[in-house]
Design an enzyme around this catalytic site. Sequence first.
Site, PDB file in Angstrom:
ATOM      1  N   GLY A 485      26.229   7.054   1.318  1.00  0.00           N
ATOM      2  CA  GLY A 485      27.314   7.614   0.521  1.00  0.00           C
ATOM      3  C   GLY A 485      27.347   7.093  -0.906  1.00  0.00           C
ATOM      4  O   GLY A 485      28.214   7.449  -1.687  1.00  0.00           O
ATOM      5  N   PRO A 648      25.613   4.592 -14.184  1.00  0.00           N
ATOM      6  CA  PRO A 648      27.018   4.179 -14.303  1.00  0.00           C
ATOM      7  C   PRO A 648      27.973   5.016 -13.453  1.00  0.00           C
ATOM      8  O   PRO A 648      29.002   4.512 -13.004  1.00  0.00           O
ATOM      9  CB  PRO A 648      27.324   4.346 -15.795  1.00  0.00           C
ATOM     10  CG  PRO A 648      26.164   5.028 -16.398  1.00  0.00           C
ATOM     11  CD  PRO A 648      25.002   4.931 -15.472  1.00  0.00           C
ATOM     12  N   GLU A 720      29.254  -4.919  -2.731  1.00  0.00           N
ATOM     13  CA  GLU A 720      30.280  -5.781  -2.158  1.00  0.00           C
ATOM     14  C   GLU A 720      31.124  -6.549  -3.162  1.00  0.00           C
ATOM     15  O   GLU A 720      32.270  -6.899  -2.876  1.00  0.00           O
ATOM     16  CB  GLU A 720      29.613  -6.727  -1.146  1.00  0.00           C
ATOM     17  CG  GLU A 720      29.236  -5.936   0.091  1.00  0.00           C
ATOM     18  CD  GLU A 720      28.277  -6.615   1.034  1.00  0.00           C
ATOM     19  OE1 GLU A 720      27.106  -6.757   0.648  1.00  0.00           O
ATOM     20  OE2 GLU A 720      28.684  -6.997   2.135  1.00  0.00           O
TER      21      GLU A 720
HETATM   22 MO1  MOS Z   1      27.698  -5.152   4.374  1.00  0.00          MO
HETATM   23  S1  MOS Z   1      29.240  -6.023   5.366  1.00  0.00           S
HETATM   24  O1  MOS Z   1      26.517  -6.409   4.438  1.00  0.00           O
HETATM   25  O2  MOS Z   1      27.380  -3.700   5.196  1.00  0.00           O
END
Ligand code: MOS
Length: 754
Positions: A485, A648, A720
């Site tokens: 995604g 971006p 993340e």
């Molecule tokens: Mo991420 S929690 O390493 O998919």
Amino acid sequence: MTPSRQRPTFESPAASSSVGKAVDRVDGPLKAAGSAKYAAEYDYPDLAYAALTYSTIPRGRIVDIDTHAAQGHPGVVSVITHLTAPEMTPIRRLNPLVPGSFTSGTLVNYLNTGQVHWNGQPVALVVAETLEAAQEAARLVHVTYEASPATVDFETERHKAEQKKSLVNTLMGGDAAVGDADAALKVAPVSVDRMYSTPYENHNAMELHATTAIWEGGRLTVHDNTQNIDWTRKHLAIKFGLKARDIRVIATYVGGGFGGKSSVWAVTVLAALAAQVTGRPVRMMLTREGVYRTVGARSPTSQRVALGAGHDGRLTALVHEGVSQIGRVGGLPEPVTAQSGHMYATPNIRLSVATVETDTLPNTFMRAPGEAVGSFALESAIDELATELDVDPIELRRRNEPERSPVDGKPFTRRDMDSVYARGEQLFGWGDRPSGQRAVRDGRWLVGTGMASAFYLPARVTADVSVRLNADGTVLVRCAFHEIGVGAATAQAQIAADALGVPFSAVTVEHGDSEQPVGPGAFASAQTASVAASILVACELLTRDLERVARRNGQGREVGAPGSPAAASAVLRRAGLTHLEVRTGSDTAMGRAVSQARLVGMILNDRRRFVRAATGAHFCEVRVDVDTGEVRVTRWLGVFDVGRVINPKLASSQLRGGIIMGLGAALFEEALVDPRTGRVMNAGMADYHVPVHADLPHIDIDYLDDPDPTTPLGLLGLGEVGITGVAAAVANAVFHATGVRVRDLPITLDQLLT
Ligand code: MOS
């Protein structure tokens, strides 16, 4: 003449014509039209549907299982239980590909045991002609249990002395000590020593976990929405006693995963089992409740952060201790201290992570496992210390900006938090902020602003790719990575286009199929850089091959001219070749083999030499209703240092997604476990709240866009880092608005009605 001048080049002037541009994602039209196919959308003749019956006790054994009513339900093909299922080989680890996956015990061998280990464990598998018949019959399976005493409540358990240290703490860097933090804390002129908690959060990817399984003469094919194709294949091979090459895993598109699809859960194994037992293609898509019952998620945590400082605001002590919950039959510690040794210059540091075992579903990875919740505690505590010192929270961070990583003395590959803070202050208008709490009121609303820093250590893993240059000037890249995604194929097409000096539109990227060269998992913010590294190697080798052919043709000169795709075509045509292909990796079955030792060595070497982090800072405004305590987040700015930004549009979207998930954790998300039964009580999106658009402010994203010197093209993974620090920024803003410090997520009304 240097060797590089001798050979024709495909780099300039076309180089970097694609990377850095906000190219539209190549999968956009397919998804907008609904024609991108997901795991539960593959039709096969004679397709049957499967559903699960979940245990209703947390621990014990099945003494009787009555499938009579279920068997007799119209349309039911088969009801499979531990009494009838074929034997499968037990699996010891959730996911052996990443160090964090050493679990606390052998995983449950679904339907090969009468033992129950958590409330919600699958105890029967129903296959029927329709989804409705399967789901209805699953409810008709009647199970009699002999219950055993169970421990299910984290709040109760965390106070007991059974906290265990685990190997994982060492591997993931959870435990560390520098100097004597406890002694330094005692004598610190200014200190804060606080407890924070974060709840059990559940995975809620938009696409429910689903598998369509087909057996054809001893070979198994699964359409599965995994974010870890290679491990899914290996896991199934062990389970069913097959060679990996006899299993094909197809995950062309995945509708979000966030770590909930990094490991193999019951749905995948039991769909394959159902297809094996019935001899028919079987589709199983979990209900939302099924995801809560059978797919692990984020562990609850209890954390202590203690900070000591001089009156000058320089830190003298940092203690961060965390306790998380781990299932007795698998799970992993939540490494909440992962960021704490790297962020602030402190001569005395002590970090520790411990776990308590409970009779619950194994927890698993969930976007920035560790940092997402660890940063809530640390970044809240820094804000609390700033209040104690009466110093601006950004100024406090500036005073403690480290030269090298405080916990291990390693250099940072790049770190420019001063620029991050400066841009944030300017763009957000931080200078206008009143220093005291409860200082701004707008009608019913108390208005406050807050900030927190973001930090994540993106991993690097190996990836095999193949790159083919066709005589018509088009390029085909193949790698079994995951389009989860985020626009992964688009970013890799941009990278390959520049590496070969061809237009973006000339590149096709095939992904998501175990028939392709082995890709990395889409986890640990590792995928983009890991695949890019191999693509760059392959493109370099391909360019050399092309030069060799050109020299044989006597074409050396003109290949170096601008407009190289045409020149490349001319070279291949003159040599009578349809294409040239390079494949990286150890498998020589296809294309040319190139040793990956170089890449693996680089990855290990990186960890020893430096700290490579994606960083950033969040700035937000909240409004809190003075009477009801309702919190509204009304402005957001995230400034990030994620190295070079490949696209971006994609990057902002992904960082925004991280922030939105963080807002869910800050304000809404909490899986509630009945302490008597261990049953998740709000197993669905009506009762477990995630943010909707009405909950969200406009989110501004800004970057430094400065390349990291140690990664391909200077890019750092950004899947993340976006979520880290978000909950703290909200809590800090809520404190600024109201004077009430909330240390237990989510920030609910009751905590603000004081
Ligand atoms: Mo991420 S929690 O390493 O998919």
